[in-house]
Design an enzyme around this catalytic site. Structure first.
Site, PDB file in Angstrom:
ATOM      1  N   GLU A 176       7.944   7.760  -7.778  1.00 40.53           N
ATOM      2  CA  GLU A 176       8.792   8.914  -8.096  1.00 40.53           C
ATOM      3  C   GLU A 176       9.943   8.559  -9.046  1.00 40.53           C
ATOM      4  O   GLU A 176      11.120   8.664  -8.702  1.00 40.53           O
ATOM      5  CB  GLU A 176       9.326   9.550  -6.807  1.00 40.53           C
ATOM      6  CG  GLU A 176       8.197  10.096  -5.935  1.00 40.53           C
ATOM      7  CD  GLU A 176       8.681  10.808  -4.674  1.00 40.53           C
ATOM      8  OE1 GLU A 176       9.893  10.777  -4.382  1.00 40.53           O
ATOM      9  OE2 GLU A 176       7.841  11.396  -3.977  1.00 40.53           O
ATOM     10  N   GLU A 295       1.037  10.997  -2.820  1.00 44.03           N
ATOM     11  CA  GLU A 295       1.636  11.533  -1.600  1.00 44.03           C
ATOM     12  C   GLU A 295       1.358  13.026  -1.580  1.00 44.03           C
ATOM     13  O   GLU A 295       1.441  13.693  -2.611  1.00 44.03           O
ATOM     14  CB  GLU A 295       3.159  11.320  -1.551  1.00 44.03           C
ATOM     15  CG  GLU A 295       3.612   9.883  -1.487  1.00 44.03           C
ATOM     16  CD  GLU A 295       5.143   9.759  -1.453  1.00 44.03           C
ATOM     17  OE1 GLU A 295       5.815  10.786  -1.182  1.00 44.03           O
ATOM     18  OE2 GLU A 295       5.648   8.661  -1.708  1.00 44.03           O
TER      19      GLU A 295
END
Length: 564
Positions: A176, A295
């Site tokens: 991320e 995810e």
């Protein structure tokens, strides 16, 4: 934006290799020549699971409440049908904060040990640089050279440690990626710089790293088209057939956290999911570049697992699995200890959720417009109609346990309309005590049977209460009903904070029903920002359709509640 010359990364690589005594080995590099294409390997990793809040926890593996990872854990994951595990790793607390940014040998050995345990269980493994992304990598716009030096040093050491690991081990450059106070263009440029350096370091470290599959994220691991296009350009420029792209998906935000009145898997929520997966596939998969959804889940899982109603939750994951399958995306379920019981390794916190997710890997399941039929506790019971969502299946009928309900007498089907008769519902309601009186199943030609709960209710009753800006507990007789959402508005028509752009507040952060404790608790994030002396009207919406208003007023640190 300044660029880091490739020669600088290469120089750092050579220096660190000389320290740890690694030597490139053409023999090792060719030892895995039987490896399939990146598309084939990533496809073989479906489905995947995340070992969240473990090696990514800090300062240590067990600091966030999970036990150490074991072979038994990975055996369980493999036995439950998963084919790969993403092992997030945070290096910050195990690395010197200044040059040469040495990673503690004990920590590196533990990471290697956990990877080996997963491999021994027959799993593919994806490792990365995880919370480091916001701990220090995010400072790159104002601390460019130091961040690059630390990033390069980190991956030089990781690549060296895993140089001869089997090709079933994949590397992800950074989790991320985010950059403080930077424009979108700057973020994409900075990430491209990190990804290029990561690629050069790993490929230059020899051994099996010469052709190991490397996974590159978009900015924020977002599937916004501009970020997808930015990464696609970088992958094209790298001209390496063993690269994969990664994005993360936690759903349409209002639905994912239950805010702004988005309590169902409505059309907007569905199209958000479909578009996200379609864009990822069209940008990468259609060009032969595999995509890993590294995810996925719902954001509310970290706050209150009940924030999204159970049936709507199951519909979301049913659709997600289908979209991943038709778009050929590999998915890795985020589990930070909230899903699999890591103490016993024998049960899932929500068996119905796991069953739906597992089923979605291979087939579709039918559903209905709601999983609940609310009946008034007293008075005549009328027929009720639900809409069938066949999802490509065919409807087989209704069952109560092993007993099949009778078509025509107990229910009728007209097109996609399923109607339960008044007579059948009266029988199913029994003595009509508050709560679930019967559970029936709608069965379809494939997938998981859909549960429908027959519930008797009265309008909930809230009582007066007093508390502080820390917490206010409202005694509540739910009478078989459940909270869907809560609105909060002042007399002048303005919305209460936080998120005063909507009257509907976030479930689990501003309010939290406690059905076992017969109460609704208003929380600090909500009470602490109330206006003083201005009565605030709350409207609780319940799944039966009932609405109950309640008034709260703040005076200093004291909050009082009055039932309407």
């Amino acid at each position: 934006m300044r660029k880091t010359p490739l020669s600088r990364a290469a120089s750092l690589l050579i220096a660190l290799i000389s320290v740890v005594g690694l030597v490139s080995s053409p023999t090792a590099a060719s030892a895995d020549k039987g490896v399939r294409s990146a598309m084939d390997v990533v496809a073989a990793m479906q489905p995947g699971w995340n070992l969240g809040n473990t090696l990514d926890a800090f300062p240590d593996e067990t600091s966030w409440g999970n036990p150490p990872a074991t072979k038994a854990l990975f055996d369980t994951i493999r036995a439950q049908g998963f084919r790969s595990v993403r092992i997030p790793v945070t290096w910050t607390d195990h690395q010197s904060a200044t040059a040469p940014y040495t990673i503690d040998a004990k920590w590196m050995n533990r990471v290697k040990e956990v990877v080996d345990l997963a491999l021994a269980s027959g799993l593919y493994v994806l490792i990365n640089v995880h919370h480091d992304s916001w701990q220090w990598i995010s400072k790159m716009p104002t601390n460019h050279d130091e961040v690059m030096a630390r990033f390069d040093a980190s991956w030089t050491q990781i690549a060296g440690a895993f140089r001869d690991a089997p090709s079933k081990v994949l590397f992800e450059s950074v989790n991320e990626p985010q950059f403080d106070n930077a424009t979108d263009e700057a973020k994409m440029s900075l990430l491209a710089e990190l990804n290029r350096s990561f690629h050069a370091i790993v490929r230059g470290s020899g051994g099996r790293n010469a052709d190991r599959i490397l996974v590159l994220p978009t900015v924020h691991t977002s599937a916004d088209q501009k970020y997808l296009d930015g990464l696609a350009s970088e992958i094209t420029a790298l001209n390496d057939k063993n690269l994969a792209a990664t994005v993360h998906f936690y759903g349409y935000w209002p639905f994912s956290v239950n805010i702004a009145g988005v309590t169902t898997l409505d059309e907007t929520t569905q199209q958000d999911l479909i578009g996200y997966f379609d864009r990822s596939a069209k940008t990468f998969v259609d060009r032969g570049i595999p995509v890993i959804v590294g995810e996925y889940g719902l954001l509310s899982f970290d706050v209150d697992p009940n924030a999204v109603q159970q049936g709507e939750k199951l519909k979301f994951f049913e659709l997600l699995g289908h979209q991943a399958r038709i778009n050929k995306l590999t998915t890795m379920w985020w589990d930070n200890g909230q899903h699999l019981n890591r103490q016993t390794l024998r049960e899932w916190t929500d068996p119905g959720l796991f069953a739906q997710i597992k089923s979605s890997f291979t087939t579709r399941s039918g559903t209905t417009s709601s999983d609940s039929i609310f009946l008034p506790k007293s008075g005549a019971i009328e027929a009720r109609t639900l809409t069938l969502n066949l999802n490509g299946t065919s409807f087989r009928g209704l069952w109560q346990g092993a007993t099949r309900l009778h078509p025509g007498r107990d229910y009728t089907v007209s097109g996609d309309q399923l109607t339960l008769t008044a007579e059948a519902l009266t029988r199913l309601a029994g003595d009509r005590s508050h709560g679930v009186n019967a559970t029936i199943q709608a069965r379809f030609s494939s997938g998981i049977p859909w549960k429908i709960y027959v519930i008797s209710y009265d309008t909930p009753v809230l009582s007066n209460a007093s508390g502080t800006t820390e917490s206010l507990t409202i005694p509540t007789r739910f009478n078989g009903d459940r909270v869907a959402t809560m609105e909060a508005t002042y007399a002048d028509g303005t919305n209460a904070a936080p998120h005063d752009w909507t009257s509907y507040k976030e479930y689990g952060r501003t309010y939290s029903p406690d059905y076992a404790g017969d109460s609704i608790r208003l929380l600090k994030d909500f009470l602490g920002v109330m206006r003083e002396g201005a009565p605030l009207t709350l409207t609780f919406h319940f799944w039966s359709g009932a609405k109950v208003t309640y008034q709260v007023t703040r005076s200093g640190d004291t909050v009082t509640g009055i039932a309407s």
